[in-house]
Design a protein around this motif. Structure first.
Motif, PDB file in Angstrom:
ATOM      1  N   ALA A  83     -63.751 -19.275  51.811  1.00 54.15           N
ATOM      2  CA  ALA A  83     -64.978 -19.415  51.020  1.00 54.15           C
ATOM      3  C   ALA A  83     -65.660 -18.061  50.867  1.00 54.15           C
ATOM      4  O   ALA A  83     -66.156 -17.724  49.778  1.00 54.15           O
ATOM      5  CB  ALA A  83     -65.917 -20.415  51.686  1.00 54.15           C
ATOM      6  N   PRO A 118     -57.598 -25.523  49.249  1.00 52.85           N
ATOM      7  CA  PRO A 118     -58.243 -24.843  50.373  1.00 52.85           C
ATOM      8  C   PRO A 118     -57.189 -24.104  51.204  1.00 52.85           C
ATOM      9  O   PRO A 118     -55.980 -24.230  50.939  1.00 52.85           O
ATOM     10  CB  PRO A 118     -58.851 -26.011  51.166  1.00 52.85           C
ATOM     11  CG  PRO A 118     -57.971 -27.168  50.856  1.00 52.85           C
ATOM     12  CD  PRO A 118     -57.526 -26.973  49.429  1.00 52.85           C
ATOM     13  N   TYR A 120     -66.933 -25.076  51.245  1.00 48.44           N
ATOM     14  CA  TYR A 120     -65.648 -24.974  51.932  1.00 48.44           C
ATOM     15  C   TYR A 120     -65.081 -26.375  52.119  1.00 48.44           C
ATOM     16  O   TYR A 120     -65.804 -27.373  52.060  1.00 48.44           O
ATOM     17  CB  TYR A 120     -65.808 -24.260  53.281  1.00 48.44           C
ATOM     18  CG  TYR A 120     -66.384 -25.123  54.378  1.00 48.44           C
ATOM     19  CD1 TYR A 120     -65.586 -25.606  55.406  1.00 48.44           C
ATOM     20  CD2 TYR A 120     -67.737 -25.475  54.376  1.00 48.44           C
ATOM     21  CE1 TYR A 120     -66.105 -26.411  56.412  1.00 48.44           C
ATOM     22  CE2 TYR A 120     -68.266 -26.274  55.385  1.00 48.44           C
ATOM     23  CZ  TYR A 120     -67.450 -26.742  56.388  1.00 48.44           C
ATOM     24  OH  TYR A 120     -67.975 -27.543  57.379  1.00 48.44           O
ATOM     25  N   THR A 145     -65.886 -21.201  44.854  1.00 44.69           N
ATOM     26  CA  THR A 145     -65.484 -21.301  46.259  1.00 44.69           C
ATOM     27  C   THR A 145     -64.824 -22.627  46.584  1.00 44.69           C
ATOM     28  O   THR A 145     -64.157 -22.748  47.626  1.00 44.69           O
ATOM     29  CB  THR A 145     -66.700 -21.099  47.186  1.00 44.69           C
ATOM     30  OG1 THR A 145     -67.708 -22.056  46.840  1.00 44.69           O
ATOM     31  CG2 THR A 145     -67.268 -19.700  47.017  1.00 44.69           C
ATOM     32  N   TRP A 187     -65.086 -31.282  49.993  1.00 48.08           N
ATOM     33  CA  TRP A 187     -65.790 -30.022  49.864  1.00 48.08           C
ATOM     34  C   TRP A 187     -67.251 -30.243  50.252  1.00 48.08           C
ATOM     35  O   TRP A 187     -67.863 -31.238  49.859  1.00 48.08           O
ATOM     36  CB  TRP A 187     -65.705 -29.512  48.426  1.00 48.08           C
ATOM     37  CG  TRP A 187     -64.311 -29.166  48.002  1.00 48.08           C
ATOM     38  CD1 TRP A 187     -63.453 -29.941  47.282  1.00 48.08           C
ATOM     39  CD2 TRP A 187     -63.617 -27.952  48.291  1.00 48.08           C
ATOM     40  NE1 TRP A 187     -62.254 -29.289  47.108  1.00 48.08           N
ATOM     41  CE2 TRP A 187     -62.328 -28.064  47.717  1.00 48.08           C
ATOM     42  CE3 TRP A 187     -63.943 -26.782  48.977  1.00 48.08           C
ATOM     43  CZ2 TRP A 187     -61.375 -27.050  47.794  1.00 48.08           C
ATOM     44  CZ3 TRP A 187     -62.996 -25.770  49.064  1.00 48.08           C
ATOM     45  CH2 TRP A 187     -61.734 -25.911  48.474  1.00 48.08           C
ATOM     46  N   ASN A 204     -60.795 -22.082  56.336  1.00 45.04           N
ATOM     47  CA  ASN A 204     -61.468 -22.534  55.120  1.00 45.04           C
ATOM     48  C   ASN A 204     -62.799 -21.827  54.915  1.00 45.04           C
ATOM     49  O   ASN A 204     -63.192 -21.530  53.784  1.00 45.04           O
ATOM     50  CB  ASN A 204     -61.661 -24.050  55.168  1.00 45.04           C
ATOM     51  CG  ASN A 204     -60.366 -24.802  54.931  1.00 45.04           C
ATOM     52  OD1 ASN A 204     -59.437 -24.278  54.315  1.00 45.04           O
ATOM     53  ND2 ASN A 204     -60.288 -26.026  55.422  1.00 45.04           N
ATOM     54  N   ARG A 205     -63.496 -21.550  55.991  1.00 40.60           N
ATOM     55  CA  ARG A 205     -64.756 -20.810  55.882  1.00 40.60           C
ATOM     56  C   ARG A 205     -64.492 -19.362  55.462  1.00 40.60           C
ATOM     57  O   ARG A 205     -65.235 -18.803  54.650  1.00 40.60           O
ATOM     58  CB  ARG A 205     -65.503 -20.861  57.216  1.00 40.60           C
ATOM     59  CG  ARG A 205     -66.171 -22.212  57.492  1.00 40.60           C
ATOM     60  CD  ARG A 205     -66.704 -22.322  58.899  1.00 40.60           C
ATOM     61  NE  ARG A 205     -67.513 -23.537  59.053  1.00 40.60           N
ATOM     62  CZ  ARG A 205     -68.841 -23.555  59.129  1.00 40.60           C
ATOM     63  NH1 ARG A 205     -69.533 -22.416  59.109  1.00 40.60           N
ATOM     64  NH2 ARG A 205     -69.510 -24.691  59.242  1.00 40.60           N
TER      65      ARG A 205
END
Length: 219
Positions: free
Chosen positions: A201, A216, A66, A211, A74, A197-198
């Motif tokens: 992912a 993002p 992420y 991912t 990243w 962002n998580r």
């Protein structure tokens, strides 16, 4: 194609009197510090079995990356992960969950070494399962700690994944992720971008696409 992404903070949620729908499995009375919604179409040759296999592939979670808004790069989401026989971190670890094990009403537990907060146990509950629709709910079973403090009590981090068959191998994937209002404000405040962002992912992981693809959800 980048999925549609919406990020709502506590002020916006309160202004709109937002409460979780019953289909999420979240308490209607719960209040959220942040909610992230992500929606898009994904291809899953093999249908729901393929999506469940991806969700159950716990040993592959270390491949998720992420965008860190703190580091501006990243980074891995988890350093390691393993399926568990039960909800305690000391439970026996075993191989990935097979689709046949992820039946409606069952909760599968797994351990993950989060790259930020260390060891956390999660529960993944199958809320619905049919050839046309799959709903998975996930939440932290153990507290999340940082610097010796509990920053997220159990169930403070919740995610629900809705997968709906559209045509043939094309599925609509909709993810809701939230941080409960009772989470520590020291950590949770200003973490809307990180939460987004998580969640992105996870969307990409389930969609079986890189991912760490640009862009993002937030920088």
């Amino acid at each position: 194609m980048q999925p549609a992404i919406a990020i709502l903070d506590a002020e916006e949620l309160d202004a709109n009197a937002w409460r979780p729908s019953s289909c999420t499995g979240w308490p209607a009375s719960s209040r959220s510090r942040v909610v992230v919604a992500i929606a898009g179409l994904v291809r899953a040759a093999g249908g729901g079995e393929t999506l469940l296999a991806r969700a159950g592939a716990i040993s592959s979670l270390h491949t998720m990356r992420y965008w860190s808004t703190t580091d501006q790069q990243w980074r891995p989401l988890f350093l390691d992960a393993a399926a568990l026989a039960g909800p305690a971190e000391g439970e026996q670890r075993w191989g990935d969950f097979r689709p046949s094990e992820l039946m409606a009403g069952r909760t599968a537990y797994f351990w993950a070494n989060d790259s930020r907060s260390g060891s956390v146990v999660y529960g993944m509950r199958v809320l619905e399962r049919s050839p046309q629709r799959i709903v998975l709910g996930e939440e932290n079973v153990s507290p999340v700690r940082a610097l010796g403090l509990t920053v997220f009590r159990p169930t403070a981090l919740q995610t629900v994944v809705f997968a709906q068959r559209q045509t043939n191998d094309v599925w609509g994937l909709y993810i809701l992720a939230r941080i409960d209002r009772q989470a520590s404000s020291f950590v949770a405040s200003g973490h809307e971008a990180s939460t987004a962002n998580r969640a992105l992912a996870l969307f990409r992981y389930l969609a079986d696409i890189p991912t760490d693809a640009e862009p993002p959800a937030a920088r």
